[in-house]
Design a protein around this motif. Structure first.
Motif, PDB file in Angstrom:
ATOM      1  N   LEU A 139       0.861  -1.186   0.000  1.00 28.16           N
ATOM      2  CA  LEU A 139       0.000   0.000   0.000  1.00 28.16           C
ATOM      3  C   LEU A 139       0.892   1.228   0.000  1.00 28.16           C
ATOM      4  O   LEU A 139       1.723   1.390   0.904  1.00 28.16           O
ATOM      5  N   GLN A 140       0.746   2.090  -0.992  1.00 29.66           N
ATOM      6  CA  GLN A 140       1.610   3.263  -1.112  1.00 29.66           C
ATOM      7  C   GLN A 140       0.815   4.548  -1.001  1.00 29.66           C
ATOM      8  O   GLN A 140      -0.183   4.739  -1.683  1.00 29.66           O
ATOM      9  N   ASP A 141       1.283   5.428  -0.131  1.00 29.37           N
ATOM     10  CA  ASP A 141       0.709   6.765   0.025  1.00 29.37           C
ATOM     11  C   ASP A 141       1.816   7.760  -0.318  1.00 29.37           C
ATOM     12  O   ASP A 141       2.846   7.808   0.357  1.00 29.37           O
ATOM     13  N   ASN A 142       1.609   8.553  -1.361  1.00 31.34           N
ATOM     14  CA  ASN A 142       2.665   9.449  -1.840  1.00 31.34           C
ATOM     15  C   ASN A 142       2.865  10.675  -0.966  1.00 31.34           C
ATOM     16  O   ASN A 142       3.913  11.321  -1.045  1.00 31.34           O
ATOM     17  N   SER A 143       1.886  10.991  -0.146  1.00 32.97           N
ATOM     18  CA  SER A 143       2.020  12.113   0.789  1.00 32.97           C
ATOM     19  C   SER A 143       1.291  11.737   2.083  1.00 32.97           C
ATOM     20  O   SER A 143       0.189  12.229   2.358  1.00 32.97           O
ATOM     21  N   GLY A 155      19.453  16.747   9.145  1.00 30.01           N
ATOM     22  CA  GLY A 155      19.564  16.183   7.815  1.00 30.01           C
ATOM     23  C   GLY A 155      18.541  15.102   7.512  1.00 30.01           C
ATOM     24  O   GLY A 155      17.698  14.739   8.344  1.00 30.01           O
ATOM     25  N   ARG A 156      18.636  14.579   6.297  1.00 34.65           N
ATOM     26  CA  ARG A 156      17.666  13.618   5.789  1.00 34.65           C
ATOM     27  C   ARG A 156      17.658  12.321   6.589  1.00 34.65           C
ATOM     28  O   ARG A 156      16.590  11.769   6.877  1.00 34.65           O
ATOM     29  N   ALA A 157      18.840  11.826   6.960  1.00 31.05           N
ATOM     30  CA  ALA A 157      18.917  10.555   7.685  1.00 31.05           C
ATOM     31  C   ALA A 157      18.161  10.631   9.010  1.00 31.05           C
ATOM     32  O   ALA A 157      17.435   9.699   9.380  1.00 31.05           O
ATOM     33  N   GLU A 158      18.322  11.736   9.727  1.00 34.00           N
ATOM     34  CA  GLU A 158      17.633  11.897  11.007  1.00 34.00           C
ATOM     35  C   GLU A 158      16.126  12.033  10.801  1.00 34.00           C
ATOM     36  O   GLU A 158      15.332  11.508  11.592  1.00 34.00           O
ATOM     37  N   SER A 159      15.720  12.703   9.725  1.00 35.70           N
ATOM     38  CA  SER A 159      14.291  12.840   9.427  1.00 35.70           C
ATOM     39  C   SER A 159      13.656  11.477   9.170  1.00 35.70           C
ATOM     40  O   SER A 159      12.562  11.181   9.653  1.00 35.70           O
ATOM     41  N   LEU A 160      14.360  10.633   8.408  1.00 34.90           N
ATOM     42  CA  LEU A 160      13.840   9.297   8.122  1.00 34.90           C
ATOM     43  C   LEU A 160      13.762   8.456   9.394  1.00 34.90           C
ATOM     44  O   LEU A 160      12.824   7.678   9.583  1.00 34.90           O
ATOM     45  N   LYS A 161      14.755   8.624  10.274  1.00 35.82           N
ATOM     46  CA  LYS A 161      14.753   7.881  11.526  1.00 35.82           C
ATOM     47  C   LYS A 161      13.551   8.275  12.382  1.00 35.82           C
ATOM     48  O   LYS A 161      12.880   7.418  12.976  1.00 35.82           O
ATOM     49  N   PRO A 195       7.494  12.824   1.729  1.00 37.65           N
ATOM     50  CA  PRO A 195       6.557  12.233   2.701  1.00 37.65           C
ATOM     51  C   PRO A 195       5.941  10.913   2.217  1.00 37.65           C
ATOM     52  O   PRO A 195       4.877  10.535   2.687  1.00 37.65           O
ATOM     53  N   GLN A 196       6.574  10.233   1.275  1.00 36.92           N
ATOM     54  CA  GLN A 196       6.032   8.979   0.762  1.00 36.92           C
ATOM     55  C   GLN A 196       6.234   7.852   1.771  1.00 36.92           C
ATOM     56  O   GLN A 196       7.266   7.784   2.425  1.00 36.92           O
ATOM     57  N   CYS A 197       5.249   6.978   1.847  1.00 39.89           N
ATOM     58  CA  CYS A 197       5.344   5.841   2.765  1.00 39.89           C
ATOM     59  C   CYS A 197       4.623   4.648   2.147  1.00 39.89           C
ATOM     60  O   CYS A 197       3.571   4.803   1.519  1.00 39.89           O
ATOM     61  N   THR A 198       5.208   3.479   2.288  1.00 40.39           N
ATOM     62  CA  THR A 198       4.564   2.247   1.827  1.00 40.39           C
ATOM     63  C   THR A 198       4.423   1.292   2.999  1.00 40.39           C
ATOM     64  O   THR A 198       5.248   1.278   3.910  1.00 40.39           O
ATOM     65  N   PHE A 199       3.374   0.488   2.961  1.00 38.96           N
ATOM     66  CA  PHE A 199       3.133  -0.524   3.976  1.00 38.96           C
ATOM     67  C   PHE A 199       3.035  -1.873   3.278  1.00 38.96           C
ATOM     68  O   PHE A 199       2.193  -2.066   2.408  1.00 38.96           O
TER      69      PHE A 199
END
Length: 207
Positions: A139-143, A155-161, A195-199
């Motif tokens: 299931l993919q939500d692009n935002s 930075g990006r790495a900390e945001s993803l964490k 802000p993309q997320c997949t489950f």
């Protein structure tokens, strides 16, 4: 929902830190009373190093130790958020399915998650649904709203964490809803770019 999750993550992180400190205090009291053996000693760090360059290994060890502590705390927070999501998702599914017949096919249950549960929780439907027709659904939500406002000056790495914590409750909601519908499996959130997320949902082929 997304504002609620932001505040809840902060509150649970604080309460988790308090619970961890309380547990360590009780453990220390039991050690002092002779009820349990003391924990293994931590290897001593080198002292009187001539300069900062020679102390790279020592500093690295300290950084690693801190990282392990933070990872343990984050895992405790993630677990509690997912547990809350399980209850929320189960209740949502029960309310939304009150006047519907039972789902006999896994795909129908997944479509219910993508449309009804998503709309009830995050005011939209899933952007993309893929399956291998063998019990695996993506299931993919692009935002995805719970992580759409996340950012970090580190930075990006900390945001993803940080984002991985904020999708723990939604993963629990999906799993809890499916469980209430009679479909038991695993739900794994994946974030490669905000802000993309997949489950990834894995269910038994025949239930």
């Amino acid at each position: 929902m997304d504002y609620f999750v932001i505040e809840m993550v902060n509150s649970i992180r604080a309460s988790s830190a308090v619970a961890t400190a309380r547990s360590k205090k009780i453990e220390q009291e039991m050690v002092e009373a002779g009820l349990i053996p003391p924990p293994a000693p931590i290897p001593p760090l080198k002292k009187d190093l001539p300069n900062a360059r020679d102390s790279v290994t020592s500093l690295g060890s300290r950084t690693t130790s801190k990282a392990l502590v933070f990872d343990e705390e984050d895992e405790a927070v993630r677990s509690r958020l997912e547990s809350i999501g399980l209850h929320v998702g189960a209740n949502f599914a029960e309310r939304l399915c009150r006047d519907r017949p039972l789902f006999s096919e896994t795909l129908d249950a997944i479509k219910f998650i993508c449309k009804d549960i998503w709309a009830a929780c995050w005011d939209k439907q899933v952007d993309n649904l893929r399956t291998n027709h063998r019990g695996v659904y993506v299931l993919q939500d692009n935002s995805f709203k719970p992580i759409s406002r996340l950012s970090s000056w580190e930075g990006r790495a900390e945001s993803l964490k940080r984002a991985k914590l904020y999708v723990a409750m939604p993963a629990g909601i999906i799993k809890g809803a499916l469980s209430r519908l009679g479909f038991h499996g695993t739900v794994t959130p994946e974030i490669s770019s905000l802000p993309q997320c997949t489950f990834q949902v894995k269910l038994p082929k025949n239930v």
